[in-house]
Design an enzyme around this catalytic site. Structure first.
Site, short mmCIF file in Angstrom:
data_model
loop_
_atom_site.label_atom_id
_atom_site.label_comp_id
_atom_site.label_asym_id
_atom_site.label_seq_id
_atom_site.Cartn_x
_atom_site.Cartn_y
_atom_site.Cartn_z
N ARG A 1 0.81 -1.30 -0.15
CA ARG A 1 0.10 -0.03 0.01
C ARG A 1 0.92 1.17 0.11
O ARG A 1 0.49 2.07 -0.62
CB ARG A 1 -0.99 -0.14 1.28
N GLU B 1 6.10 -10.66 14.05
CA GLU B 1 5.53 -11.40 15.26
C GLU B 1 5.77 -12.73 15.09
O GLU B 1 5.77 -13.65 16.07
CB GLU B 1 4.26 -10.85 15.54
#
Length: 178
Positions: A66, A103
């Site tokens: 994006r 993560e």
């Protein structure tokens, strides 16, 4: 109602779609796709995310994916060039690479070695700043190319995740903190 008097945070709240429990339960995802699809919304976010850095950059670098939308529109508006920082394996020529932690593992960003000349002043743009892992890797990648990161612009900054602090001393401009 759309007008340039509307605060940017209100515009984002009005146009962005909030998707509950995405990408996992308990998370509310603020989808910027409807903002990009709205002509005035896109113009406003692009103008406002690059404004604090006006005259200080030679090129805008966008982070996949994006960030490409913001960087291309921002470069057009500012009359500069635009480069892409891509995920591993997407660029066909010789690259600089930078690994970073996620993560759930690691990822890699790449930049063509000849896309940014040493000494170039670069503005980094992305849609969201969370922990600063991806944007931090982008900073290191651009600096490895011998360029100078003059600032970082994002549409949304997720409060409480420490991204801004991890990017210090680089200037970060977020249109909205959520």
């Amino acid at each position: 109602m759309q007008n340039s008097e509307e605060p940017i945070a209100d515009l984002l709240d009005r146009l962005a779609a909030v998707v509950p429990d995405y990408p996992r339960p308990g998370i509310s995802f603020k989808d910027l796709t409807p903002v990009f699809a709205d002509a005035e919304g896109l113009k406003r976010i692009v103008d406002e995310v690059i404004a604090p850095f006006a005259g200080r950059f030679d090129v805008i670098a966008g982070l996949e994916a994006r960030g490409f939308v913001l960087a291309a529109a921002g470069a057009y508006a500012a009359g500069t060039g635009m480069v892409t920082l891509r995920k591993k394996g997407k660029l066909p020529r010789e690259v600089h690479t930078e690994d970073y932690l996620l993560e759930y593992g690691t990822a890699t960003l790449e930049l063509h070695r000849d896309d940014i000349a040493p000494g170039t002043r670069v503005l980094l743009l992305d849609d969201v700043l969370a922990t600063g892992g991806t944007v931090g890797a982008a900073v290191r990648l651009v600096e490895r190319a011998g360029a100078e990161v003059v600032g970082i612009g994002v549409v949304l900054e997720l409060d409480g995740l420490g991204g801004r602090e991890r990017l210090a001393p680089h200037e970060v401009h977020a249109l909205q903190r959520v």
